[in-house]
Motif scaffolding. Structure first.
Motif, short mmCIF file in Angstrom:
data_model
loop_
_atom_site.label_atom_id
_atom_site.label_comp_id
_atom_site.label_asym_id
_atom_site.label_seq_id
_atom_site.Cartn_x
_atom_site.Cartn_y
_atom_site.Cartn_z
N ALA A 248 0.84 -1.20 0.00
CA ALA A 248 0.00 0.00 0.00
C ALA A 248 0.87 1.26 0.00
O ALA A 248 0.62 2.21 -0.74
N VAL A 249 1.89 1.25 0.83
CA VAL A 249 2.80 2.41 0.89
C VAL A 249 3.63 2.49 -0.39
O VAL A 249 3.87 3.58 -0.92
N ALA A 250 4.06 1.33 -0.90
CA ALA A 250 4.86 1.33 -2.13
C ALA A 250 4.07 1.84 -3.33
O ALA A 250 4.65 2.37 -4.27
N SER A 251 2.75 1.71 -3.29
CA SER A 251 1.95 2.21 -4.42
C SER A 251 1.90 3.73 -4.46
O SER A 251 1.52 4.32 -5.47
N ILE A 252 2.28 4.39 -3.37
CA ILE A 252 2.29 5.85 -3.32
C ILE A 252 3.56 6.42 -3.96
O ILE A 252 3.54 7.52 -4.52
N VAL A 253 4.65 5.68 -3.91
CA VAL A 253 5.94 6.17 -4.41
C VAL A 253 5.88 6.54 -5.90
O VAL A 253 6.35 7.62 -6.27
N PRO A 254 5.30 5.72 -6.77
CA PRO A 254 5.22 6.15 -8.18
C PRO A 254 4.36 7.39 -8.39
O PRO A 254 4.60 8.16 -9.32
N VAL A 255 3.38 7.62 -7.54
CA VAL A 255 2.57 8.84 -7.64
C VAL A 255 3.44 10.06 -7.37
O VAL A 255 3.34 11.09 -8.06
N ILE A 256 4.32 9.93 -6.39
CA ILE A 256 5.27 11.02 -6.10
C ILE A 256 6.17 11.27 -7.30
O ILE A 256 6.48 12.41 -7.65
N ALA A 257 6.58 10.19 -7.97
CA ALA A 257 7.43 10.33 -9.16
C ALA A 257 6.70 11.05 -10.29
O ALA A 257 7.30 11.86 -11.00
N VAL A 258 5.42 10.78 -10.45
CA VAL A 258 4.63 11.48 -11.49
C VAL A 258 4.55 12.96 -11.17
O VAL A 258 4.71 13.82 -12.06
N VAL A 259 4.33 13.29 -9.91
CA VAL A 259 4.27 14.70 -9.51
C VAL A 259 5.61 15.37 -9.77
O VAL A 259 5.68 16.50 -10.28
N ARG A 260 6.70 14.67 -9.46
CA ARG A 260 8.03 15.21 -9.68
C ARG A 260 8.28 15.46 -11.17
O ARG A 260 8.83 16.50 -11.56
N GLU A 261 7.88 14.52 -12.01
CA GLU A 261 8.04 14.71 -13.45
C GLU A 261 7.26 15.91 -13.96
O GLU A 261 7.73 16.67 -14.80
N SER A 262 6.06 16.10 -13.43
CA SER A 262 5.26 17.25 -13.89
C SER A 262 5.86 18.57 -13.41
O SER A 262 5.85 19.56 -14.13
N VAL A 263 6.42 18.58 -12.20
CA VAL A 263 7.09 19.79 -11.70
C VAL A 263 8.32 20.10 -12.56
O VAL A 263 8.56 21.26 -12.91
N LEU A 264 9.09 19.07 -12.90
CA LEU A 264 10.25 19.29 -13.75
C LEU A 264 9.84 19.81 -15.13
O LEU A 264 10.51 20.69 -15.68
N ALA A 265 8.75 19.28 -15.67
CA ALA A 265 8.28 19.77 -16.97
C ALA A 265 7.86 21.23 -16.87
O ALA A 265 8.15 22.03 -17.78
N ASP A 266 7.20 21.61 -15.78
CA ASP A 266 6.82 23.01 -15.59
C ASP A 266 8.04 23.91 -15.48
O ASP A 266 8.06 25.00 -16.04
N GLU A 267 9.07 23.43 -14.77
CA GLU A 267 10.29 24.23 -14.64
C GLU A 267 10.99 24.39 -15.99
O GLU A 267 11.46 25.48 -16.31
N HIS A 268 11.05 23.32 -16.77
CA HIS A 268 11.67 23.42 -18.09
C HIS A 268 10.89 24.39 -18.98
O HIS A 268 11.49 25.18 -19.72
N ARG A 269 9.57 24.34 -18.90
CA ARG A 269 8.74 25.25 -19.69
C ARG A 269 8.96 26.70 -19.25
O ARG A 269 9.08 27.60 -20.08
#
Length: 118
Positions: free
Chosen positions: A40-61
């Motif tokens: 259950a806890v491990a299923s949250i980690v990829p969600v954090i990675a998706v949020v991180r990817e979107s933040v990085l995309a916003d910063e690059h933009r």
């Protein structure tokens, strides 16, 4: 967001869904006491990675927009790095704090702790 970033986010999302599904299945079929909360806890980690990817995309933009507005090209990275370093140094504490490895402040420094000994 670039195509590789989107593919990576899709992979993260699928991994998160699989881990959550596996956690539910472990609970339904009486899995061990540690496996249900672990998955259950491990299923949250990829969600954090998706949020991180979107933040990085916003910063690059944002950086691309700023470069277009300021007329900066990729060869002027030294000026950008220098501006960031100057801003960080200006936000730092006094010179004595730097040279004493954060053990002492200048007498006029607003961050100086006052002694309670009277």
């Amino acid at each position: 967001m670039s195509l590789p970033s989107r593919l990576l986010c899709a992979l993260y999302s699928l991994t998160s869904l699989w881990l959550a599904w596996y956690s539910v299945r472990q609970y339904q079929y009486g899995g061990s006491a540690w496996s249900v909360p672990l998955f259950a806890v491990a299923s949250i980690v990829p969600v954090i990675a998706v949020v991180r990817e979107s933040v990085l995309a916003d910063e690059h933009r944002t950086i691309a927009v700023l470069r277009r507005q300021k007329g900066r090209c990729t060869t002027n990275r030294d000026e950008l790095c220098e501006a960031i370093a100057c801003a960080e140094l200006n936000a730092a504490c006094c010179e004595r704090w730097w040279t004493s490895r954060a053990t002492d402040h200048d007498p006029t420094c607003p961050h100086q702790r006052r002694s309670n000994a009277a």
